[in-house]
Structure formats: C-alpha cells, structure tokens
Design an enzyme around this catalytic site. Structure first.
Site, PDB file in Angstrom:
ATOM      1  N   GLU A 149       0.855  -1.180   0.000  1.00  0.00           N
ATOM      2  CA  GLU A 149       0.000   0.000   0.000  1.00  0.00           C
ATOM      3  C   GLU A 149       0.891   1.231   0.000  1.00  0.00           C
ATOM      4  O   GLU A 149       1.804   1.352   0.810  1.00  0.00           O
ATOM      5  CB  GLU A 149      -0.917  -0.024   1.226  1.00  0.00           C
ATOM      6  N   CYS A 170       4.239   8.315   0.092  1.00  0.00           N
ATOM      7  CA  CYS A 170       4.581   7.570   1.308  1.00  0.00           C
ATOM      8  C   CYS A 170       4.795   6.106   0.903  1.00  0.00           C
ATOM      9  O   CYS A 170       3.865   5.433   0.462  1.00  0.00           O
ATOM     10  CB  CYS A 170       3.443   7.711   2.311  1.00  0.00           C
ATOM     11  N   CYS A 180       4.895  -5.594   9.577  1.00  0.00           N
ATOM     12  CA  CYS A 180       5.929  -4.968  10.409  1.00  0.00           C
ATOM     13  C   CYS A 180       6.081  -5.783  11.675  1.00  0.00           C
ATOM     14  O   CYS A 180       5.110  -6.311  12.198  1.00  0.00           O
ATOM     15  CB  CYS A 180       5.512  -3.537  10.757  1.00  0.00           C
ATOM     16  N   CYS A 225       3.396  -2.125  17.016  1.00  0.00           N
ATOM     17  CA  CYS A 225       2.741  -0.991  17.680  1.00  0.00           C
ATOM     18  C   CYS A 225       1.254  -1.303  17.868  1.00  0.00           C
ATOM     19  O   CYS A 225       0.571  -1.726  16.927  1.00  0.00           O
ATOM     20  CB  CYS A 225       2.936   0.292  16.884  1.00  0.00           C
ATOM     21  N   CYS A 230      -1.518   0.378  15.615  1.00  0.00           N
ATOM     22  CA  CYS A 230      -1.261   0.418  14.173  1.00  0.00           C
ATOM     23  C   CYS A 230      -1.757  -0.851  13.498  1.00  0.00           C
ATOM     24  O   CYS A 230      -1.439  -1.964  13.929  1.00  0.00           O
ATOM     25  CB  CYS A 230       0.248   0.583  13.959  1.00  0.00           C
ATOM     26  N   GLY A 247       5.841  -1.017   7.557  1.00  0.00           N
ATOM     27  CA  GLY A 247       7.188  -1.495   7.858  1.00  0.00           C
ATOM     28  C   GLY A 247       8.059  -0.492   8.585  1.00  0.00           C
ATOM     29  O   GLY A 247       7.749   0.692   8.659  1.00  0.00           O
ATOM     30  N   GLU A 248       9.134  -1.014   9.179  1.00  0.00           N
ATOM     31  CA  GLU A 248      10.133  -0.197   9.876  1.00  0.00           C
ATOM     32  C   GLU A 248      11.382  -0.158   8.969  1.00  0.00           C
ATOM     33  O   GLU A 248      12.071  -1.171   8.814  1.00  0.00           O
ATOM     34  CB  GLU A 248      10.438  -0.837  11.240  1.00  0.00           C
ATOM     35  N   SER A 270      11.424   7.467   8.311  1.00  0.00           N
ATOM     36  CA  SER A 270      10.720   7.469   9.592  1.00  0.00           C
ATOM     37  C   SER A 270      11.025   6.178  10.337  1.00  0.00           C
ATOM     38  O   SER A 270      10.955   5.093   9.764  1.00  0.00           O
ATOM     39  CB  SER A 270       9.213   7.566   9.324  1.00  0.00           C
ATOM     40  N   SER A 282       9.207   8.219  15.381  1.00  0.00           N
ATOM     41  CA  SER A 282       7.859   8.013  15.922  1.00  0.00           C
ATOM     42  C   SER A 282       7.996   7.804  17.424  1.00  0.00           C
ATOM     43  O   SER A 282       8.309   6.710  17.882  1.00  0.00           O
ATOM     44  CB  SER A 282       7.217   6.778  15.286  1.00  0.00           C
ATOM     45  N   LEU A 283       7.791   8.870  18.155  1.00  0.00           N
ATOM     46  CA  LEU A 283       8.046   8.829  19.605  1.00  0.00           C
ATOM     47  C   LEU A 283       6.803   8.327  20.356  1.00  0.00           C
ATOM     48  O   LEU A 283       6.872   7.381  21.109  1.00  0.00           O
ATOM     49  CB  LEU A 283       8.451  10.235  20.076  1.00  0.00           C
ATOM     50  N   HIS A 284       5.721   9.029  20.179  1.00  0.00           N
ATOM     51  CA  HIS A 284       4.411   8.688  20.748  1.00  0.00           C
ATOM     52  C   HIS A 284       4.326   8.764  22.270  1.00  0.00           C
ATOM     53  O   HIS A 284       3.229   8.780  22.818  1.00  0.00           O
ATOM     54  CB  HIS A 284       3.921   7.306  20.273  1.00  0.00           C
ATOM     55  N   CYS A 343      -1.678   7.517   8.721  1.00  0.00           N
ATOM     56  CA  CYS A 343      -0.685   6.877   9.585  1.00  0.00           C
ATOM     57  C   CYS A 343      -1.343   5.790  10.444  1.00  0.00           C
ATOM     58  O   CYS A 343      -2.347   6.033  11.095  1.00  0.00           O
ATOM     59  CB  CYS A 343      -0.069   7.954  10.464  1.00  0.00           C
TER      60      CYS A 343
END
Ligand code: SF4
Length: 341
Positions: free
Chosen positions: A90, A103, A110, A114, A117, A157-158, A189, A212-214, A331
């Site tokens: 995607e 993007c 992933c 998370c 997500c 993905g990371e 990211s 990506s802290l969150h 996101c």
C-alpha cells in the site's frame, strides 16, 4: 534473474562491465532509461541495440507492480493498492501543493507490533527488496499529474529493520541521473531500533529523519510500541543528537495523540522536557480510529490542552492534519491488504 530496478548506479555499472562485458558508458544510458524515463520494458529503450536489449532481457527483469486498486479521499489523498513480486503493498500519494509527497512501504507488515497500528497488528510477512520499494514510487509517479516532490518512508514497515534494501533505494531515488528527489526531500521514519539511526548517519547524506516517539515516558512508550523495550529513551535521544550534530538538520518527532494513552498533561510535560535539548520539531497527529482496534481519538478539548501546554515550551510544534483517513491511507491505517491475506 536480476531485479535491475534495485541496482544503484555503481552496482549497475559493475554488473554491466564485469558480467555482461559491456562498455561503462552503457550504465548511464540504462540507468537513465530505468530511473529517469522510467521505462517498464527493455523494448522501449530504442537507442540501445537489439543485441544489448536481448542480453538484458535474458538476464534481468524490470519490476512493474500491478495496480490492483486505488482509492481517492476527498482531501485528494490517494491510496494505491499494488501487487509486487513478493506480495501486496500500500502506497499513498499526498497532494499538498506545491508539495506532492509519496509515502512508501518498506516491508510486508511490520514486526514492531505498535498496538495502535493496523500494520503492526498484521504481523511481519517479509522484507521488500530495493526494486519493490523503488517501483512503488514510479507507479505512483506515473499516475500523478504533478511531479512527485517529496518521499517519506512511513508506510508499512520499519525502514531501519530492512536497512540494506532501504539504503539502496535512498541512493537510487536521490540519484540525479534518475527521478532525482533531493536528499532533503526524502524522510526516513523510524520507531527507533538499536543501531538504526547510526546507519542513516553513517551514510553521510542529508536525508531527513522522523522518529515516531508517541510518548516521552518509557513505560507508556513500551505499552504503545512494544519494540521500545529494546531501546531506552535516553539512548534514542543520544542517537537523535548524533543525527542532528552530523547533518545539521532538525529531527521530526512524530507524536500520535491517543485518548487515555498519551494525551494527558503529564505526558505533555514529559514530551516538553525530553525534547528541549534536541534540535527538533514536534508533529502532533490526532489518532485515526482503526476498525477492530480499541484506541480512540482524543476530544478537541484534550487535544487543544495538550497543544497549549507545548506551544510556549517547545521549539516548534505543529498539529498535522491527518490525510486520507477515509481511505485508510493515514498513519497507522495501512496494512488492510496484509490482514486480508
Ligand atoms: S507504527 Fe510503524 S513501526 Fe509501528 S507497527 Fe506500524 S508500521 Fe511498524
């Protein structure tokens, strides 16, 4: 067969000379066809001899994703559902004139897990190869009336967890003989994995970094981002400072506000304190509810209180309007096609 779209210029040149016994100048010709003119078949390369094209055909393939669907949102965001050699992907086009951002996804699913997500909940189904990453961009570019100006590696993905393929993709898409997206217009990211940011720093380039802290509270962060158990907030800060010190660029801290999880004033205070000595800008994003997941968007009032706390205390804070929520292209909302597999 060689997946030729995944070869950066120097690898392409070595392969042509050493394996196919061609003259070095062929590399620029071929690279230009593949990455600037973005040919999808060798037959289009009419200024290459038939014999050379035949050699290329017998030893390599040009990855050309099949577009299975595309869904446009009212705000102009378009989610492309692509079929790549190893699975579905995607990819999202976000038009914000004069910027047109793509993007890209870097993995099938992933493994960071998370909790909020959809991709994280879909699990890990494999790494993408360089050509699979690059060809997403070319497919979207071919379907966009406007020139793609920016790229973010923020889809499924990371990126740091698939570094070799991602590093090659970065070099290819910023090569001025190809699609030529400027290094400063490309953002990687990451959620932050041990040694990940250092690899980007070691490239010695100007690519952007978003983390990506969150949450700036270790316990909350580990609850939302299970992979954060492997890296402390203080280590993550050291990594970010290495990036900002080496590149002279600010890092973007991504913070997705989720009701009852990380939207309290205590969390805002921790974020202000954590970020005060990092050259950064903070991107707040209001969570998009994902079907089947329990997390919810905070109220307008809670969001405003959080922002009001941060504004006088932080260097730069923006509330990013999430784009493409209605097409599940925002996101944390990618991955439905993986879940449906
Ligand atoms: S938010 Fe990013 S790192 Fe976390 S699971 Fe989703 S895709 Fe992976």
């Amino acid at each position: 067969m060689i997946r030729i779209l995944g070869m950066k210029f120097s690898d392409l040149e070595t392969w042509l000379v050493d394996e196919l016994h061609q003259k070095p100048f062929r590399a620029k010709q071929l690279f230009t066809w593949l990455h600037h003119r973005r040919a999808t078949s060798f037959d289009e390369m009419t200024d290459l001899s038939l014999k050379f094209r035949s050699i290329l055909k017998s030893s390599s393939v040009i990855t050309h994703p099949e577009q299975t669907d595309s869904i446009a949102s009212e705000d102009g965001t378009v989610k492309f559902l692509l079929s790549l050699p190893s699975g579905p992907a995607e990819t999202v086009l976000i038009p914000e004139p004069p910027r047109f951002t793509v993007c890209l996804s870097t993995q099938y699913g992933c493994r960071m897990g998370c909790k909020f997500c959809m991709t994280g909940q879909a699990g890990f189904h494999g790494n993408m190869t360089t050509d699979e990453i690059v060809s997403q961009l070319y497919t979207v570019a071919a379907n966009s009336e406007n020139r793609v100006s920016n790229v973010v590696l923020m889809g499924m993905g990371e990126p740091m967890d698939n570094w070799d393929a991602v590093r090659n993709a970065l070099e290819i898409i910023s090569d001025d003989r190809g699609i030529c997206i400027g290094q400063r217009k490309i953002t990687v990211s990451t959620v932050g994995i041990p040694g990940g940011i250092r690899k980007l720093v070691d490239m010695g380039k100007q690519y952007g970094l978003a983390v990506s802290l969150h949450s700036a509270v270790q316990e909350t962060r580990e609850m939302l981002v299970p992979s954060a158990k492997a890296i402390s907030l203080s280590q993550l800060k050291r990594d970010m400072l290495e990036y900002t010190g080496t590149t002279g660029r600010r890092v973007t801290l991504e913070y997705c506000l989720i009701e009852g999880a990380n939207d309290s004033l205590k969390e805002a205070a921790a974020l202000a304190d954590y970020s005060k000595d990092i050259p950064c800008k903070i991107n707040l994003l209001v969570y998009n509810a994902v079907p089947d997941l329990e997390w919810r968007q905070p109220s307008e009032q809670t969001t405003q209180k959080f922002i009001d706390y941060l504004y006088p205390r932080c260097q730069a804070v923006t509330l990013r309007r999430s784009r493409g929520g209605e097409v599940a292209g925002a996101c944390g909302q990618l991955g439905a096609s993986i879940l449906k597999k």
